[in-house]
Design a protein around this motif. Structure first.
Motif, PDB file in Angstrom:
ATOM      1  N   THR A 145      54.231  28.614  53.794  1.00  0.00           N
ATOM      2  CA  THR A 145      53.744  27.367  53.198  1.00  0.00           C
ATOM      3  C   THR A 145      54.781  26.273  53.436  1.00  0.00           C
ATOM      4  OG1 THR A 145      54.757  27.448  50.992  1.00  0.00           O
ATOM      5  CG2 THR A 145      52.801  28.812  51.336  1.00  0.00           C
ATOM      6  N   GLU A 146      54.310  25.043  53.439  1.00  0.00           N
ATOM      7  CA  GLU A 146      55.232  23.924  53.649  1.00  0.00           C
ATOM      8  C   GLU A 146      56.243  23.816  52.503  1.00  0.00           C
ATOM      9  OE1 GLU A 146      55.541  22.018  56.472  1.00  0.00           O
ATOM     10  OE2 GLU A 146      54.229  23.641  57.151  1.00  0.00           O
ATOM     11  N   GLU A 147      55.819  24.070  51.283  1.00  0.00           N
ATOM     12  CA  GLU A 147      56.742  24.018  50.150  1.00  0.00           C
ATOM     13  C   GLU A 147      57.803  25.102  50.254  1.00  0.00           C
ATOM     14  OE1 GLU A 147      54.414  22.133  46.389  1.00  0.00           O
ATOM     15  OE2 GLU A 147      53.764  24.132  47.018  1.00  0.00           O
ATOM     16  N   LYS A 149      58.996  26.454  52.886  1.00  0.00           N
ATOM     17  CA  LYS A 149      59.919  26.191  53.984  1.00  0.00           C
ATOM     18  C   LYS A 149      61.075  25.282  53.565  1.00  0.00           C
ATOM     19  CE  LYS A 149      57.764  25.060  57.817  1.00  0.00           C
ATOM     20  NZ  LYS A 149      56.652  24.530  58.667  1.00  0.00           N
ATOM     21  N   ASN A 317      59.208  29.642  61.303  1.00  0.00           N
ATOM     22  CA  ASN A 317      58.822  28.460  60.521  1.00  0.00           C
ATOM     23  C   ASN A 317      57.700  27.624  61.147  1.00  0.00           C
ATOM     24  OD1 ASN A 317      60.778  29.072  58.569  1.00  0.00           O
ATOM     25  ND2 ASN A 317      62.353  27.883  59.626  1.00  0.00           N
ATOM     26  N   PRO A 319      53.840  25.759  61.233  1.00  0.00           N
ATOM     27  CA  PRO A 319      53.112  25.023  60.194  1.00  0.00           C
ATOM     28  C   PRO A 319      52.475  25.991  59.198  1.00  0.00           C
ATOM     29  CG  PRO A 319      52.653  24.091  62.356  1.00  0.00           C
ATOM     30  CD  PRO A 319      53.430  25.354  62.592  1.00  0.00           C
ATOM     31  N   PRO A 322      49.395  23.621  53.538  1.00  0.00           N
ATOM     32  CA  PRO A 322      49.859  22.274  53.162  1.00  0.00           C
ATOM     33  C   PRO A 322      50.333  22.201  51.725  1.00  0.00           C
ATOM     34  CG  PRO A 322      47.795  22.160  54.379  1.00  0.00           C
ATOM     35  CD  PRO A 322      48.031  23.616  54.058  1.00  0.00           C
ATOM     36  N   ARG A 323      51.143  21.192  51.432  1.00  0.00           N
ATOM     37  CA  ARG A 323      51.655  20.989  50.091  1.00  0.00           C
ATOM     38  C   ARG A 323      50.517  20.668  49.125  1.00  0.00           C
ATOM     39  NH1 ARG A 323      57.233  20.334  50.264  1.00  0.00           N
ATOM     40  NH2 ARG A 323      58.039  20.076  52.388  1.00  0.00           N
TER      41      ARG A 323
END
Length: 327
Positions: A145-147, A149, A317, A319, A322-323
């Motif tokens: 997840t972006e968070e 990362k 890492n 994509p 999304p947040r």
């Protein structure tokens, strides 16, 4: 073990989520009902005597392992103690952790020339332990997840597929989007990416004037299945491997929709997780690509009936989910 409990939520009460796959309701006694269940045509060994698939050390990759990790000759790998087969669960001795996650972690440790040392924890503590370096890596069905990362590094090793499970006698034929769950009573794992997706769908339904979804949370997958059978819950949204395994072994239910764990427009990916910037993600990535190339990765996935979740190569890492958008 705590007594089974259920928590009821009538959305629109929204939760601030730390989204990731995993933390699924646990089976009461994984494996107790069958010594060798058959999944995707494969007999599944649920005993503590796993005879795991192994591979050779690659000195050039092992040399890249950070000194603080390599110093004791061990790779400390965290797993969620509340997992369920075929991902990770206790064997028939109720102690030894087995599953596709432990097998893949063993292969990676082999390539790195380290002793595979499994560590069991609650879902929440996996992340704290990785952040503090108590666990050097986590292999526990964790979605990129972006968070996440921001705090952790990831080396991917499986696709992340979610599924909707309903009883065999359910009138629900297909769930493919938000409108299909409006007004339903559903169950989902707390703190997971599927919960985030579900809440996003519910928010979309309410904005369109549709009925809100009603969510029930259970600590044990066995309780989810009982609730599906009794009609208390009409559908369950969880990891496809767990659901497909249950249907293959026990029957009584079916899948009416599958979805990427990263939401619409992006294929979700499951990854090995380590503390951000500690230098281990590179060797993990190279080790995973080594076992993908030498065929032992494929053998492990086939062993657990998950050949359809294979990836062609491990990425660092990529994509991710999304947040969380502000409500």
């Amino acid at each position: 073990m705590r007594a089974p409990t259920a928590r009821y939520l009538a959305v629109p009460v929204l939760l601030l989520l730390t989204a990731a796959c995993g933390a699924e309701p646990a089976l009461d006694t994984p494996a107790a009902s069958a010594s060798a269940p058959v999944v995707a045509g494969k007999k599944i060994n649920l005993s503590p005597d796993q005879n795991r698939i192994r591979t050779e050390k690659v000195a050039a990759i092992a040399a890249k392992v950070p000194k603080e990790v390599a110093a004791d000759g061990k790779l400390l790998v965290g797993f969620s103690a509340s997992g369920s087969p075929p991902l990770v669960s206790p064997a028939t001795d109720d102690t030894t952790l087995i599953g596709v996650e432990t097998d893949l972690a063993q292969l990676v440790a082999d390539v790195l020339g380290l002793e595979f040392t499994p560590q069991s924890s609650s879902w929440e503590n996996l992340f704290l332990a990785a952040k503090s370096s108590k666990y050097e890596a986590v292999f526990s069905n964790v979605t990129v997840t972006e968070e996440r990362k921001d705090t952790y590094d990831f080396a991917t090793y499986r696709i992340d597929q979610l599924a909707w499970q309903v009883p065999d006698n359910s009138p629900i034929k297909e769930i493919k989007g938000p409108a299909d769950i409006a007004g339903l009573r559903v169950s989902v794992g707390s703190g997971t990416n599927q919960e985030k997706i579900l809440l996003d769908w519910d928010r979309e339904n309410r904005a369109a004037g549709r009925k809100p979804v009603e969510i029930l949370y259970y600590e044990k997958y066995g309780d989810v299945l009982l609730s599906l059978k009794s009609g208390r819950v009409q559908a369950y949204f969880g990891p496809n491997p767990n659901i497909a395994y249950n249907i293959a072994v026990s029957g009584g239910s079916r899948i009416v929709g599958t979805f990427s764990g990263a939401g619409p427009g992006l294929q979700g990916l499951i990854a090995a997780m380590t503390k951000k910037g500690n230098g281990l993600v590179g060797p993990l990535n190279e080790a995973l690509n080594t076992v993908i190339d030498n065929g032992t990765y494929k053998q492990v996935l086939e062993r657990w009936g998950l050949a359809n979740e294979a990836i062609p190569e491990s990425q660092v890492n990529p994509p991710g989910l999304p947040r969380q958008e502000p409500s």
